[in-house]
Write an enzyme that holds these catalytic residues in place. Structure first.
Site, mmCIF file in Angstrom:
data_model
loop_
_atom_site.group_PDB
_atom_site.id
_atom_site.type_symbol
_atom_site.label_atom_id
_atom_site.label_comp_id
_atom_site.label_asym_id
_atom_site.label_seq_id
_atom_site.Cartn_x
_atom_site.Cartn_y
_atom_site.Cartn_z
ATOM 1 N NE ARG A 1 -2.679 -3.450 1.263
ATOM 2 C CZ ARG A 1 -2.163 -2.850 2.335
ATOM 3 N NH1 ARG A 1 -2.827 -2.780 3.441
ATOM 4 N NH2 ARG A 1 -0.972 -2.336 2.273
ATOM 5 N NE ARG B 1 -3.292 -0.145 11.113
ATOM 6 C CZ ARG B 1 -3.027 0.143 9.830
ATOM 7 N NH1 ARG B 1 -3.615 1.160 9.260
ATOM 8 N NH2 ARG B 1 -2.206 -0.588 9.128
ATOM 9 C CE LYS C 1 2.351 -0.381 10.195
ATOM 10 N NZ LYS C 1 1.636 -1.362 9.398
ATOM 11 C CG ASN C 2 5.494 -2.234 7.295
ATOM 12 O OD1 ASN C 2 4.392 -2.484 7.795
ATOM 13 N ND2 ASN C 2 5.714 -1.148 6.578
ATOM 14 C CG ASP D 1 4.365 2.462 3.953
ATOM 15 O OD1 ASP D 1 3.264 2.460 3.375
ATOM 16 O OD2 ASP D 1 4.807 1.479 4.578
ATOM 17 C CB CYS E 1 -7.364 -1.656 3.397
ATOM 18 S SG CYS E 1 -5.956 -1.062 2.469
HETATM 19 C C1 UD1 Z 1 3.122 -2.623 0.676
HETATM 20 C C2 UD1 Z 1 4.429 -1.985 0.272
HETATM 21 C C3 UD1 Z 1 5.357 -2.068 1.453
HETATM 22 C C4 UD1 Z 1 4.674 -1.346 2.626
HETATM 23 C C5 UD1 Z 1 3.295 -1.951 2.914
HETATM 24 C C6 UD1 Z 1 2.530 -1.197 3.975
HETATM 25 C C7 UD1 Z 1 5.505 -1.994 -1.891
HETATM 26 C C8 UD1 Z 1 5.972 -2.797 -3.045
HETATM 27 N N1 UD1 Z 1 4.955 -2.669 -0.886
HETATM 28 O O1 UD1 Z 1 3.369 -3.972 1.033
HETATM 29 O O2 UD1 Z 1 6.606 -1.488 1.167
HETATM 30 O O3 UD1 Z 1 5.462 -1.401 3.748
HETATM 31 O O4 UD1 Z 1 2.523 -1.919 1.729
HETATM 32 O O5 UD1 Z 1 2.030 0.015 3.513
HETATM 33 O O6 UD1 Z 1 5.667 -0.796 -1.863
HETATM 34 N N2 UD1 Z 1 -0.682 -6.899 -5.339
HETATM 35 C C9 UD1 Z 1 -1.437 -7.663 -6.205
HETATM 36 N N3 UD1 Z 1 -1.662 -8.985 -5.882
HETATM 37 C C10 UD1 Z 1 -1.163 -9.553 -4.762
HETATM 38 C C11 UD1 Z 1 -0.396 -8.762 -3.886
HETATM 39 C C12 UD1 Z 1 -0.167 -7.425 -4.206
HETATM 40 O O7 UD1 Z 1 -1.913 -7.190 -7.223
HETATM 41 O O8 UD1 Z 1 -1.388 -10.746 -4.539
HETATM 42 C C13 UD1 Z 1 -0.442 -5.464 -5.650
HETATM 43 C C14 UD1 Z 1 -1.154 -4.552 -4.646
HETATM 44 O O9 UD1 Z 1 -2.471 -4.290 -5.011
HETATM 45 C C15 UD1 Z 1 -0.313 -3.306 -4.693
HETATM 46 C C16 UD1 Z 1 1.088 -3.859 -4.917
HETATM 47 O O10 UD1 Z 1 0.907 -5.163 -5.475
HETATM 48 O O11 UD1 Z 1 -0.653 -2.522 -5.790
HETATM 49 C C17 UD1 Z 1 1.924 -3.881 -3.651
HETATM 50 O O12 UD1 Z 1 1.513 -4.901 -2.861
HETATM 51 P P1 UD1 Z 1 2.399 -5.593 -1.736
HETATM 52 O O13 UD1 Z 1 3.839 -5.266 -1.845
HETATM 53 O O14 UD1 Z 1 1.989 -7.001 -1.684
HETATM 54 O O15 UD1 Z 1 1.769 -4.871 -0.502
HETATM 55 P P2 UD1 Z 1 2.183 -5.038 0.940
HETATM 56 O O16 UD1 Z 1 2.792 -6.347 1.225
HETATM 57 O O17 UD1 Z 1 1.024 -4.575 1.724
#
Ligand code: UD1
Length: 415
Positions: A121, A396, A22-23, A304, A116
């Site tokens: 986020r 999902r 999915k990711n 995850d 979320c």
């Molecule tokens: C994250 C997971 C990913 C997982 C996905 C779905 C990590 C590093 N990433 O990816 O492995 O598949 O969720 O569950 O484990 N953040 C900020 N500012 C930003 C972007 C992110 O502060 O602009 C922080 C977020 O709040 C969070 C962390 O960085 O604490 C991880 O974010 P990110 O890797 O961007 O999240 P996803 O891409 O959703």
């Protein structure tokens, strides 16, 4: 609303096959926008989030069709650069359309993704990078309007290796003049899958450890790509085997991507044999606890897989400590697991599981995707019958999870 009825404590045996990740499929579907040719994407899982990504592509004017597990996207017909609020909200990770829409159209208009169920986020890292590469960004009333000026490659240092920000930068940088370098980039396998797709489409992207280099170029080549196996699905099925006991085989996977889970479960007493594309997991004695589990960016333990592993440890002898470092609010499954008899204490980002001898089937409500997987695992190792409500969260990320449970020798029906 459908619910799952699971009868627990049935020793597992049998095999299951893992779907496309999915990711990985979501950013790659978004990436088809930068390649105005025919993009043939194989091994696409049949998930709600994939439908949501396809809806966004349709809305933008792409021609998309699905033939079984293959999705074919022709983005040469794109007519718009805006994504309405309702489509943004359908999928949590819709922000990955920011980079490709801007790269392709020179403009983008979308609503802010907001918080979320895992907590806030933020997308500040995405926005800072987009600005650095030369776009004007206006944020007002929950909307994000971007206009590309003269887009030029730059060095971008990420303060945290965000997966989503790394994906957006890679895709936007393909449309920039010259070279972009991302330092402290995410190194998740899904990033490599995206890079492989972009390069097949004529892009020039290379990763060396935590640094990714992108040379801006026109990507216009018919592209065919197969999505990598889902490592979190793999981890979930491993945790089912560990929690319930038995002898199972997980096929069409990449064992190398789940080494942290293999290590934790081996320490807990499972016998795990990994081939090139399969994992066999046996557990015939009582499970022990495992060393403290700290969620980290890849190659660390994946956030995850925190909830599924916690569910596997509920009946382990001794205590297991979890430290969730990625998301603020990722223990919402704990209360539901405690309703089944689990002994878990949470203080901030730490959770301590004291193994109990029995869990009891009961009615629980799914709080989020991976928390829902944890509830299925706990229900499979509980005495009696569990009713799991709000299954749409699980849908999902897992294609008909009841089929997997049944294929492994468990008993689940959807009502
Ligand atoms: C994250 C997971 C990913 C997982 C996905 C779905 C990590 C590093 N990433 O990816 O492995 O598949 O969720 O569950 O484990 N953040 C900020 N500012 C930003 C972007 C992110 O502060 O602009 C922080 C977020 O709040 C969070 C962390 O960085 O604490 C991880 O974010 P990110 O890797 O961007 O999240 P996803 O891409 O959703």
């Amino acid at each position: 609303m459908s619910k799952l009825i699971i009868d627990g404590c049935r020793s597992l045996s049998g095999s299951v096959s893992v779907n496309g990740a999915k990711n990985s499929v979501l950013p790659i579907l978004a990436a088809t926008l930068i390649n105005a040719g025919e993009n043939i994407i194989h091994n696409c899982p049949d998930l709600k989030d994939v439908d949501s990504a396809i809806n966004i592509l349709h809305h933008l004017g792409c021609k998309v069709r699905r033939e079984g597990k293959t999705v074919i996207v022709d983005s040469s017909t794109i007519t718009r650069y805006d994504i309405p609020d309702n489509l943004m909200r359908e999928m949590r990770s819709s922000v990955i359309f920011l980079g490709p829409v801007l790269a392709r159209c020179g403009k983008s208009s979308m609503s802010f993704p907001g918080g979320c169920e895992l907590g806030p986020r933020p997308i500040d890292l995405h926005i800072d990078a987009v600005k650095k590469l030369g776009a004007d960004v206006m944020e007002s009333g929950g909307k994000l309007e971007c206009t590309a000026g003269k887009m030029t490659g730059k060095d971008i240092m990420l303060s945290f290796p965000s997966v989503g920000a790394t994906e957006n930068i890679i895709l936007l940088a393909t449309a920039c003049h010259g070279r972009t370098r991302i330092k402290n980039a995410a190194q998740e396998p899904e990033i490599d899958d995206l890079i492989a797709f972009v390069n097949k489409a004529g892009g020039m992207v290379a990763r060396r450890g935590s640094e990714i280099e992108i040379i801006g170029t026109q990507t216009r080549e018919n592209t065919e790509h197969k999505i990598m196996p889902d490592r979190i699905e793999t981890a979930t099925y491993m945790c089912m085997g560990a929690a319930v006991g038995g002898d199972i085989e997980i096929k069409n996977t990449c064992p190398h991507h789940v080494e942290t889970i293999t290590e934790a479960l081996t320490q807990a007493g499972c016998e795990i044999v990994a081939g090139t594309d399969f994992i066999r997991l046996k557990r015939d004695k009582i499970l022990g606890s495992t060393k403290p589990v700290r969620t980290m960016p890849y190659p660390g333990f994946p956030t995850d897989a925190q909830a599924p592993l916690m569910a596997a440890m509920l009946k382990a002898r001794g205590s297991t400590i979890f430290l969730e470092t990625i998301f603020e609010n990722r223990y919402r499954h704990v209360n539901e697991l405690m309703r089944m008899g689990a002994d878990i204490k949470v203080a901030g980002r730490v959770a301590v599981v004291e193994g109990v001898t029995k869990l009891f089937g009961t009615k629980v409500r799914v709080t989020d995707l991976r928390g829902g997987a944890a509830m299925c695992i706990a229900a499979m190792s509980a005495l009696g019958r569990s009713e799991i409500e709000d299954v749409f969260h699980i849908d999902r990320g897992y294609e008909k999870i009841e089929n997997v449970i049944n294929a492994l020798g468990g008993k689940a029906i959807r009502e």
